[in-house]
Design an enzyme around this catalytic site. Structure first.
Site, PDB file in Angstrom:
ATOM      1  N   HIS A  79      -3.557   6.887   3.241  1.00 36.57           N
ATOM      2  CA  HIS A  79      -3.931   5.651   2.553  1.00 36.57           C
ATOM      3  C   HIS A  79      -5.316   5.229   3.048  1.00 36.57           C
ATOM      4  CE1 HIS A  79      -4.025   1.701   0.957  1.00 36.57           C
ATOM      5  NE2 HIS A  79      -3.866   1.102   2.119  1.00 36.57           N
ATOM      6  N   CYS A 120       0.819  -1.231   0.000  1.00 38.34           N
ATOM      7  CA  CYS A 120       0.000   0.000   0.000  1.00 38.34           C
ATOM      8  C   CYS A 120       0.844   1.268   0.000  1.00 38.34           C
ATOM      9  CB  CYS A 120      -0.963  -0.012   1.179  1.00 38.34           C
ATOM     10  SG  CYS A 120      -2.152  -1.346   1.038  1.00 38.34           S
ATOM     11  N   ASN A 147     -10.419  -0.133  -0.181  1.00 40.14           N
ATOM     12  CA  ASN A 147      -8.955  -0.051  -0.242  1.00 40.14           C
ATOM     13  C   ASN A 147      -8.491  -0.535  -1.618  1.00 40.14           C
ATOM     14  OD1 ASN A 147      -6.203  -0.292   0.022  1.00 40.14           O
ATOM     15  ND2 ASN A 147      -6.252  -1.470   1.919  1.00 40.14           N
TER      16      ASN A 147
HETATM   17  O1  UT7 Z   1      -3.959  -1.622   3.232  1.00 37.41           O
HETATM   18  C1  UT7 Z   1      -3.289  -2.513   4.047  1.00 37.41           C
HETATM   19  C2  UT7 Z   1      -3.542  -2.171   5.407  1.00 37.41           C
HETATM   20  N1  UT7 Z   1      -4.732  -2.809   5.902  1.00 37.41           N
HETATM   21  C3  UT7 Z   1      -5.345  -2.246   6.896  1.00 37.41           C
HETATM   22  O2  UT7 Z   1      -4.951  -1.174   7.289  1.00 37.41           O
HETATM   23  C4  UT7 Z   1      -6.488  -2.968   7.551  1.00 37.41           C
HETATM   24  C5  UT7 Z   1      -6.302  -2.886   9.040  1.00 37.41           C
HETATM   25  N2  UT7 Z   1      -7.297  -3.593   9.834  1.00 37.41           N
HETATM   26  C6  UT7 Z   1      -8.605  -3.281   9.834  1.00 37.41           C
HETATM   27  O3  UT7 Z   1      -9.051  -2.441   9.081  1.00 37.41           O
HETATM   28  C7  UT7 Z   1      -9.486  -3.958  10.846  1.00 37.41           C
HETATM   29  O4  UT7 Z   1      -8.704  -4.639  11.772  1.00 37.41           O
HETATM   30  C8  UT7 Z   1     -10.531  -4.923  10.236  1.00 37.41           C
HETATM   31  C9  UT7 Z   1     -11.594  -4.130   9.497  1.00 37.41           C
HETATM   32  C10 UT7 Z   1      -9.857  -5.885   9.284  1.00 37.41           C
HETATM   33  C11 UT7 Z   1     -11.238  -5.723  11.319  1.00 37.41           C
HETATM   34  O5  UT7 Z   1     -11.836  -4.836  12.235  1.00 37.41           O
HETATM   35  P1  UT7 Z   1     -11.658  -5.047  13.809  1.00 37.41           P
HETATM   36  O6  UT7 Z   1     -12.488  -4.041  14.467  1.00 37.41           O
HETATM   37  O7  UT7 Z   1     -10.171  -5.037  14.072  1.00 37.41           O
HETATM   38  O8  UT7 Z   1     -12.299  -6.463  14.018  1.00 37.41           O
HETATM   39  P2  UT7 Z   1     -11.594  -7.775  14.594  1.00 37.41           P
HETATM   40  O9  UT7 Z   1     -10.538  -8.265  13.665  1.00 37.41           O
HETATM   41  O10 UT7 Z   1     -11.236  -7.526  16.007  1.00 37.41           O
HETATM   42  O11 UT7 Z   1     -12.781  -8.761  14.552  1.00 37.41           O
HETATM   43  C12 UT7 Z   1     -13.900  -8.633  15.409  1.00 37.41           C
HETATM   44  C13 UT7 Z   1     -14.915  -9.689  15.066  1.00 37.41           C
HETATM   45  C14 UT7 Z   1     -14.328 -11.087  14.914  1.00 37.41           C
HETATM   46  O12 UT7 Z   1     -15.270 -12.000  15.444  1.00 37.41           O
HETATM   47  P3  UT7 Z   1     -15.010 -12.679  16.883  1.00 37.41           P
HETATM   48  O13 UT7 Z   1     -13.707 -13.416  16.749  1.00 37.41           O
HETATM   49  O14 UT7 Z   1     -14.949 -11.532  17.854  1.00 37.41           O
HETATM   50  O15 UT7 Z   1     -16.198 -13.541  17.032  1.00 37.41           O
HETATM   51  C15 UT7 Z   1     -14.253 -11.265  13.429  1.00 37.41           C
HETATM   52  O16 UT7 Z   1     -14.364 -12.619  13.035  1.00 37.41           O
HETATM   53  O17 UT7 Z   1     -15.498  -9.360  13.799  1.00 37.41           O
HETATM   54  C16 UT7 Z   1     -15.460 -10.509  12.969  1.00 37.41           C
HETATM   55  N3  UT7 Z   1     -15.398 -10.088  11.591  1.00 37.41           N
HETATM   56  C17 UT7 Z   1     -16.505  -9.854  10.864  1.00 37.41           C
HETATM   57  N4  UT7 Z   1     -17.804  -9.907  11.149  1.00 37.41           N
HETATM   58  C18 UT7 Z   1     -18.681  -9.587  10.189  1.00 37.41           C
HETATM   59  C19 UT7 Z   1     -14.307  -9.872  10.835  1.00 37.41           C
HETATM   60  N5  UT7 Z   1     -14.680  -9.489   9.605  1.00 37.41           N
HETATM   61  C20 UT7 Z   1     -16.042  -9.478   9.597  1.00 37.41           C
HETATM   62  C21 UT7 Z   1     -17.001  -9.178   8.620  1.00 37.41           C
HETATM   63  N6  UT7 Z   1     -18.318  -9.243   8.979  1.00 37.41           N
HETATM   64  N7  UT7 Z   1     -16.684  -8.805   7.375  1.00 37.41           N
END
Ligand code: UT7
Length: 332
Positions: free
Chosen positions: A257, A117, A287
């Site tokens: 970004h 990125c 993204n």
């Molecule tokens: O360009 C490269 C750089 N990339 C980034 O900068 C991305 C950085 N990370 C993020 O944007 C975020 O961490 C995410 C959007 C990927 C995830 O958000 P989060 O608030 O950090 O969620 P999490 O990973 O803590 O997940 C929370 C819950 C999990 O369920 P459990 O384990 O608590 O039951 C995930 O399985 O949300 C679940 N989850 C979803 N639920 C519904 C993850 N993705 C989804 C989804 N829909 N699409």
């Protein structure tokens, strides 16, 4: 006083997105997710995905054509093309070669640059340095990615985050005192396990098994990437301002970004910047990796948010980890 030996900057921008809109409701038919979850956790409402048979070069060439038209020059006026992408049409030849021939840039050489990125930011500083050294007069930097080609359509953690698109800029000498004033670029391979594509490279070539396991797709430890992205994009942007004695209130546009609206807003908050001075297109495009910075700049210009002489800071963070910032005084 510029970090470059000459005043070099962007003199035109362009962008291109495929037509097909994929909204959150469509993704909720593919994986266990919801419109509400995606909007609240990422700020993304929809993204564009290509139809089969369309590669990054196809998007990049259209963005480049727009940038050339906006500058009022032809492809023959280019000395070089730097294609920034993590999703090249194929591993080789480079995507720059495909763009060069499609756009008809008969006098240009070129190459691809992959820093995930941060590709576009690193490509822009590379182009600026090449122009400042006198090696080239005019370079096109094209950020183009078809992220849908490496998105795991069965993984809700990643498939919702990415879109396809391209942005292009023309880099050349500009009026004294304008253009790129400063930049800082970083890499730390300890971040590699948190965001990568497990198979399809030389370490683990594609096999029927790796494809069946979707190892040719993006793997991400979202939380680890999230916290590093906020910290590093804010710190490197602050460095750009401090090192050049610019008060954040004099910054006209912050272009982070576009990976997650929460990351972008947290970085802007650390810089004490009002959100109206942050470029933001994540809601409609998600993204797009190498395309986020040039498209966000292009759209801000089109919206009249930047004028000649305005201070603009770019910030990027991506797989590697790679990250960086750039300070510009807008040149036109
Ligand atoms: O360009 C490269 C750089 N990339 C980034 O900068 C991305 C950085 N990370 C993020 O944007 C975020 O961490 C995410 C959007 C990927 C995830 O958000 P989060 O608030 O950090 O969620 P999490 O990973 O803590 O997940 C929370 C819950 C999990 O369920 P459990 O384990 O608590 O039951 C995930 O399985 O949300 C679940 N989850 C979803 N639920 C519904 C993850 N993705 C989804 C989804 N829909 N699409």
């Amino acid at each position: 006083m510029s970090r470059l030996a000459k005043s070099v900057g962007i003199t035109a921008t362009g962008q291109f997105y495929p037509q097909r809109i994929v909204n959150n409701h469509e993704l909720a038919q593919m994986v266990d997710t919801s419109d509400e979850w995606i909007i609240s956790r990422t700020g993304i409402k929809e993204r564009r995905w290509v139809e089969p048979g369309v590669g990054s070069s196809d998007l990049g060439v259209e963005a480049l054509k727009m940038a050339l038209a906006n500058r009022g020059i032809t492809a023959d006026d280019l000395d070089a093309i730097i294609a920034c992408t993590v999703t090249p049409d194929m591993l080789f030849p480079c995507t720059a070669a495909l763009i060069q021939t499609k756009v008809g840039a008969t006098k240009a050489f070129g190459f691809d640059l992959n820093a995930a990125c941060s590709s576009f930011l690193f490509g822009l500083s590379t182009a600026a340095s090449m122009v400042a050294s006198g090696a080239c007069k005019r370079i096109a930097v094209v950020g183009c990615d078809v992220m849908s080609s490496i998105a795991d359509k069965k993984d809700r953690n990643t498939v919702v985050l990415f879109g396809d698109g391209a942005g292009a800029v023309i880099v050349e000498e500009v009026e004294e005192g304008l253009g790129i004033l400063d930049f800082e670029q970083k890499i730390d391979g300890k971040g590699a396990p948190h965001l990568f594509m497990p198979a399809g490279g030389s370490l683990k070539p594609a096999t029927a098994e790796t494809v069946a396991a979707n190892e040719h797709c993006i793997y991400q430890n979202g939380q680890e990437v999230f916290k590093n992205a906020v910290r590093e994009m804010a710190e490197v942007s602050r460095l750009m301002l401090d090192r050049n004695a610019i008060d954040p209130k004099d910054l006209k546009l912050f272009v982070p970004h576009q990976a997650n609206n929460r990351i972008m807003e947290a970085a802007a908050k650390r810089l004490e910047l009002p959100l109206e001075r942050m470029a933001n297109n994540i809601m409609y495009y998600a993204n797009t990796t190498s395309a986020t910075l040039p498209t966000a700049m292009h759209q801000s210009l089109e919206a009249g948010k930047v004028q000649k002489g305005d201070y603009v800071v770019l910030a990027a963070f991506g797989a590697g980890f790679t990250w960086g910032g750039m300070l510009m005084k807008w040149a036109y």
